[in-house]
Design an enzyme around this catalytic site. Structure first.
Site, PDB file in Angstrom:
ATOM      1  N   GLY A  15       0.881  -1.436   0.007  1.00 57.31           N
ATOM      2  CA  GLY A  15      -0.132  -0.018  -0.163  1.00 57.31           C
ATOM      3  C   GLY A  15       0.772   1.397   0.060  1.00 57.31           C
ATOM      4  O   GLY A  15       0.674   2.077  -0.841  1.00 57.31           O
ATOM      5  N   PHE A 113      17.653 -19.436   0.534  1.00 57.90           N
ATOM      6  CA  PHE A 113      16.533 -19.825   1.103  1.00 57.90           C
ATOM      7  C   PHE A 113      15.870 -21.013   0.218  1.00 57.90           C
ATOM      8  O   PHE A 113      16.431 -21.328  -0.698  1.00 57.90           O
ATOM      9  CB  PHE A 113      15.529 -18.448   0.789  1.00 57.90           C
ATOM     10  CG  PHE A 113      15.168 -17.931   2.013  1.00 57.90           C
ATOM     11  CD1 PHE A 113      15.787 -17.512   2.930  1.00 57.90           C
ATOM     12  CD2 PHE A 113      13.659 -17.331   2.159  1.00 57.90           C
ATOM     13  CE1 PHE A 113      15.503 -16.797   4.099  1.00 57.90           C
ATOM     14  CE2 PHE A 113      13.387 -16.962   3.064  1.00 57.90           C
ATOM     15  CZ  PHE A 113      14.189 -16.487   3.889  1.00 57.90           C
ATOM     16  N   GLN A 226      -0.142 -21.714   1.419  1.00 57.52           N
ATOM     17  CA  GLN A 226       1.183 -22.108   2.039  1.00 57.52           C
ATOM     18  C   GLN A 226       1.249 -22.300   3.336  1.00 57.52           C
ATOM     19  O   GLN A 226       0.788 -21.359   4.100  1.00 57.52           O
ATOM     20  CB  GLN A 226       2.267 -21.094   1.522  1.00 57.52           C
ATOM     21  CG  GLN A 226       3.603 -21.422   2.016  1.00 57.52           C
ATOM     22  CD  GLN A 226       4.588 -20.608   1.500  1.00 57.52           C
ATOM     23  OE1 GLN A 226       4.982 -19.615   1.745  1.00 57.52           O
ATOM     24  NE2 GLN A 226       5.007 -21.096   0.272  1.00 57.52           N
ATOM     25  N   HIS A 228       3.976 -22.911   6.162  1.00 52.17           N
ATOM     26  CA  HIS A 228       5.452 -22.746   6.557  1.00 52.17           C
ATOM     27  C   HIS A 228       5.788 -24.023   7.356  1.00 52.17           C
ATOM     28  O   HIS A 228       5.184 -24.330   8.332  1.00 52.17           O
ATOM     29  CB  HIS A 228       5.883 -21.501   7.400  1.00 52.17           C
ATOM     30  CG  HIS A 228       7.157 -21.035   7.153  1.00 52.17           C
ATOM     31  ND1 HIS A 228       8.303 -21.854   7.995  1.00 52.17           N
ATOM     32  CD2 HIS A 228       7.885 -20.026   6.599  1.00 52.17           C
ATOM     33  CE1 HIS A 228       9.343 -21.437   7.535  1.00 52.17           C
ATOM     34  NE2 HIS A 228       9.086 -20.204   6.928  1.00 52.17           N
ATOM     35  N   LEU A 238       6.442 -17.864  13.693  1.00 58.79           N
ATOM     36  CA  LEU A 238       7.348 -18.284  12.886  1.00 58.79           C
ATOM     37  C   LEU A 238       8.749 -18.351  13.257  1.00 58.79           C
ATOM     38  O   LEU A 238       9.065 -17.472  13.877  1.00 58.79           O
ATOM     39  CB  LEU A 238       6.994 -17.279  11.670  1.00 58.79           C
ATOM     40  CG  LEU A 238       8.154 -17.597  10.106  1.00 58.79           C
ATOM     41  CD1 LEU A 238       7.674 -18.696   9.639  1.00 58.79           C
ATOM     42  CD2 LEU A 238       8.150 -16.185   9.450  1.00 58.79           C
ATOM     43  N   GLU A 241      12.577 -19.068   7.617  1.00 60.43           N
ATOM     44  CA  GLU A 241      13.313 -20.110   6.762  1.00 60.43           C
ATOM     45  C   GLU A 241      14.979 -19.737   6.702  1.00 60.43           C
ATOM     46  O   GLU A 241      15.678 -20.426   6.504  1.00 60.43           O
ATOM     47  CB  GLU A 241      12.926 -19.986   5.309  1.00 60.43           C
ATOM     48  CG  GLU A 241      13.106 -20.749   4.348  1.00 60.43           C
ATOM     49  CD  GLU A 241      12.371 -20.997   3.249  1.00 60.43           C
ATOM     50  OE1 GLU A 241      11.375 -21.379   3.472  1.00 60.43           O
ATOM     51  OE2 GLU A 241      12.782 -20.612   2.211  1.00 60.43           O
ATOM     52  N   ARG A 272       8.902 -24.788   0.360  1.00 54.38           N
ATOM     53  CA  ARG A 272       8.102 -24.925   1.725  1.00 54.38           C
ATOM     54  C   ARG A 272       7.021 -25.985   1.525  1.00 54.38           C
ATOM     55  O   ARG A 272       6.714 -26.679   2.434  1.00 54.38           O
ATOM     56  CB  ARG A 272       7.571 -23.770   1.895  1.00 54.38           C
ATOM     57  CG  ARG A 272       8.552 -22.716   2.129  1.00 54.38           C
ATOM     58  CD  ARG A 272       8.006 -21.421   2.561  1.00 54.38           C
ATOM     59  NE  ARG A 272       8.829 -20.363   3.102  1.00 54.38           N
ATOM     60  CZ  ARG A 272       8.738 -19.228   3.144  1.00 54.38           C
ATOM     61  NH1 ARG A 272       7.618 -18.594   2.878  1.00 54.38           N
ATOM     62  NH2 ARG A 272       9.610 -18.413   3.572  1.00 54.38           N
ATOM     63  N   HIS A 337       0.965 -20.080   6.568  1.00 50.79           N
ATOM     64  CA  HIS A 337       1.737 -18.804   6.500  1.00 50.79           C
ATOM     65  C   HIS A 337       1.319 -17.789   5.371  1.00 50.79           C
ATOM     66  O   HIS A 337       1.492 -16.640   5.661  1.00 50.79           O
ATOM     67  CB  HIS A 337       3.183 -19.325   6.217  1.00 50.79           C
ATOM     68  CG  HIS A 337       4.095 -18.513   6.046  1.00 50.79           C
ATOM     69  ND1 HIS A 337       4.395 -17.425   7.067  1.00 50.79           N
ATOM     70  CD2 HIS A 337       5.021 -17.951   5.218  1.00 50.79           C
ATOM     71  CE1 HIS A 337       5.426 -16.721   7.006  1.00 50.79           C
ATOM     72  NE2 HIS A 337       5.840 -17.045   5.753  1.00 50.79           N
ATOM     73  N   ARG A 372       4.747 -20.509  -3.343  1.00 48.64           N
ATOM     74  CA  ARG A 372       5.561 -19.150  -3.377  1.00 48.64           C
ATOM     75  C   ARG A 372       6.942 -19.541  -2.567  1.00 48.64           C
ATOM     76  O   ARG A 372       6.826 -20.229  -1.731  1.00 48.64           O
ATOM     77  CB  ARG A 372       5.042 -17.986  -2.257  1.00 48.64           C
ATOM     78  CG  ARG A 372       6.029 -16.914  -1.870  1.00 48.64           C
ATOM     79  CD  ARG A 372       5.214 -15.872  -1.077  1.00 48.64           C
ATOM     80  NE  ARG A 372       5.092 -16.243   0.242  1.00 48.64           N
ATOM     81  CZ  ARG A 372       6.080 -15.771   1.180  1.00 48.64           C
ATOM     82  NH1 ARG A 372       7.085 -15.017   0.849  1.00 48.64           N
ATOM     83  NH2 ARG A 372       5.773 -16.121   2.525  1.00 48.64           N
ATOM     84  N   LEU A 378       7.801 -10.148  -0.095  1.00 47.24           N
ATOM     85  CA  LEU A 378       8.394  -8.999   0.239  1.00 47.24           C
ATOM     86  C   LEU A 378       8.771  -8.300  -1.129  1.00 47.24           C
ATOM     87  O   LEU A 378       8.215  -6.898  -1.308  1.00 47.24           O
ATOM     88  CB  LEU A 378       9.647  -8.688   1.134  1.00 47.24           C
ATOM     89  CG  LEU A 378       9.329  -9.247   2.495  1.00 47.24           C
ATOM     90  CD1 LEU A 378      10.711  -9.175   3.346  1.00 47.24           C
ATOM     91  CD2 LEU A 378       8.414  -8.082   3.409  1.00 47.24           C
TER      92      LEU A 378
END
Ligand SMILES: Cc1cc2nc3c(=O)[nH]c(=O)nc-3n(C[C@H](O)[C@H](O)[C@H](O)COP(=O)(O)OP(=O)(O)OC[C@H]3O[C@@H](n4cnc5c(N)ncnc54)[C@H](O)[C@@H]3O)c2cc1C
Length: 557
Positions: A15, A113, A226, A228, A238, A241, A272, A337, A372, A378
């Site tokens: 946003g 990752f 998803q 996690h 969380l 990862e 994941r 997640h 994903r 991000l």
């Protein structure tokens, strides 16, 4: 009535980035948000943001990893654009003031990752989201953007075949008001709270997705949820990862590094969906710890590394699980997640409704397809937030004046008063727990038609009762019961779409694993699910996936 040329709903990374782009294009822009911008869930992101920087990595590898990670459901043209933009985005955020972690030679530090062919995840210790959010928020301060805080969007106003604004509820005062806008951008973030066991904040209730759906926007690929692999056992908090990126390993109750059997090449750093399925399989086959969990071990990494690279993880483990990850294994179990699906958009953020744009986790471009990759979300907020802002500004420059009719505001006001006047009926949060129980029990990592059918029936029974939700207190100022009730309605709408899509999709792809159809079926199911709102329940149709260079192959890690 409030009036702006562009109204952005949501003040997370997507946003704020959209608002900044629209303001830089010269439009009069406002952000409407139920939380203070810095409380947005983006601020909880830990592990990092992906970008192919440096000579050894390449944009092409990032594209390939994302296409493969998506299990070939991601649109390849959008993924190419997305990965090409990534290095620019990271440099821009650094110029905005994000302090990323550095390697010994002073370059941007990168960690491996899951599902990535190269250590590509750039980070600020394990507080990457907050570092990005603070930097962009400071930057937004110098742009001319009005921010309305503590406002919940309730309704999207569509008249004469275009979006004309929203109706919103002010938590602080109880005011209900119209916000007229020529362009509206929805960047309202995740919907993970349809599950009880989730890493998402309590505010992640899919509001914008449900409000847009009710107003006629198409939702895309909502069945892809998803999980996690590593969330703390009790709380679902969380464990990034990045912990496995730093070298953490998963072990079962016999002390076996079990990922070697599921992903022989990359083991703990498989994507994941693969790691989450491996964990629940270990537990189901009796190799978990009593009570059902596995261990994540960081002890071999040494105190120095764990306490500097994973500071927040140390705090979470010590404060919420009473264990010290420097000397003890972390008990973990998968948790919901991320929602791969959302409001369907193209790569410019446009939806099927003229004047409505969407970005961030509320949107589905789709670049994540069926699964994903960590660190790509991000990035998505910033790449497509900007695109949505640019497109919304262009639309606002040519669209005619917008109006929110007084009847739309009055209808919302009456709905709230009716709920306050009710003497009996379920309370919103207890009702929300019922939705969460359905989703936790029957719509998990492995799916089968029996469980999905039970979920659909249970949601149907909840649907029959949701009209009787009651707000126990009649005060206007900070009466959170009003927001709780609206959020609960949104979660039910979206849970129905997830279940309908999952029942219909007779294959296994990415995060959607059907026990009765264990293989991916490219002949029949290489397509996006599109859900449209109907009073009797979601209506499903299908749309093709865009291909450029990558032929579908079997996905092995
Ligand atoms: C714990 C956690 C860790 C994560 N770590 C990573 C990571 O390391 N790397 C990565 O790539 N991704 C990560 N993700 C995913 C990623 O952080 C999110 O997908 C992304 O930040 C979402 O950004 P957003 O701007 O779309 O939404 P958000 O940041 O959630 O912002 C949503 C905004 O919408 C507003 N809003 C919501 N409903 C309403 C309403 N009804 N009315 C008005 N305003 C409303 C809220 O106030 C908020 O400002 C993580 C997610 C979680 C939950």
């Amino acid at each position: 009535m409030y009036r702006h040329e562009v109204l952005v709903v949501g003040a997370g990374l997507a946003g704020q980035r959209a608002a900044l782009a629209a303001a830089q294009a010269g439009r009069d822009v406002a952000i409407l948000t139920k939380l203070h911008p810095l409380r947005s869930h983006s601020g909880a992101a830990q592990g990092g943001i992906n970008a192919a920087v440096g000579a050894e990595d390449s944009v092409d590898t990032h594209i390939y990893d994302t296409v493969k990670g998506s299990d070939y459901l991601g649109d390849q043209d959008a993924i190419e654009f997305f990965c090409t933009e990534a290095p620019k985005v990271v440099v821009e955020m650094e110029h905005f003031g994000t302090i990323f972690s550095r390697s010994a030679d002073g370059e941007l530090a990168r960690r491996p990752f899951g599902g990535a062919g190269f250590p590509r995840t750039i980070y600020a210790a394990d507080r990457t989201g907050l570092a990005l959010l603070q930097a962009i928020y400071e930057h937004l301060g110098s742009a001319n953007v009005t921010v309305y805080e503590e406002w919940d969007v309730v309704e999207l106003v569509v008249r004469e075949a275009r979006v004309q604004g929203v109706v919103a509820y002010h938590r602080a005062t109880g005011e209900v008001a119209g916000f007229a806008a020529r362009s509206v951008v929805f960047a309202t973030g995740p919907a993970g709270r349809m599950y009880g066991r989730t890493t998402n904040a309590h505010s992640c209730t899919g509001d914008g997705v449900a409000v847009a759906y009710r107003a006629g926007a198409w939702l895309k690929d909502m069945e892809f949820v998803q999980f996690h692999p590593t969330a703390l056992l009790e709380s679902g908090i969380l464990i990034t990862e990045g912990a496995r990126g730093e070298g953490g390993i998963l072990k079962n109750a016999s002390g076996e590094r079990f990922m070697a059997r599921y992903a022989p090449h990359v083991q703990d750093l498989a994507s994941r969906d693969v790691v989450s399925r491996a964990i629940v399989t270990e537990i189901a086959e009796g190799r978990g710890f009593p009570g059902g969990y596995v261990h994540l071990e960081l002890m071999h990494l040494g105190r120095e590394r764990v306490e500097t690279r994973l500071q927040e993880i140390c705090d979470f483990c010590r404060n919420f699980a009473g264990i010290d990850p420097v000397t003890q294994p972390i008990p973990v179990l998968p948790a919901q997640h991320y929602m791969m699906g959302g409001i369907g958009t193209n790569a410019q953020g446009a939806t099927n409704l003229a004047g409505l744009f969407a970005a961030g986790e509320a949107a589905c471009v789709s670049i994540h397809g069926a699964n994903r990759l960590g660190g790509n979300s991000l990035l998505e907020t910033l790449v497509f937030g900007k695109q949505a802002g640019i497109a919304a500004a262009a639309h606002a420059a040519s669209a005619g004046a917008a109006e929110v009719p007084a009847e739309a505001v009055a209808r919302v006001e009456t709905g709230i008063r009716d709920r306050m006047a009710r003497k009996d009926g379920p309370l919103p949060l207890a009702f929300r727990t019922e939705i969460q129980n359905v989703m936790d029990t029957w719509v998990g990592i492995y799916r089968n038609p029996g469980d999905l059918g039970r979920a659909a029936e249970a949601l149907g029974r909840l649907r029959a009762r949701i009209g009787t939700l009651r707000i126990p207190d009649g005060s206007r100022a900070f009466n959170l019961g009003v927001s709780d009730a609206m959020e609960t309605e949104h979660l039910l709408d979206l849970a129905e779409v997830v279940v309908a899509g999952a029942l219909a999709r007779k294959e296994s792809r990415g995060a959607h694993a059907r026990i009765d159809f264990p293989k991916r079926d490219d002949v029949h199911w290489m397509q996006h699910t599109i859900a449209s709102y109907r009073p009797e329940g979601p209506q499903l149709s299908y749309a093709p996936v865009a291909y450029t260079r990558w032929e579908p192959k079997e996905r092995v890690y």
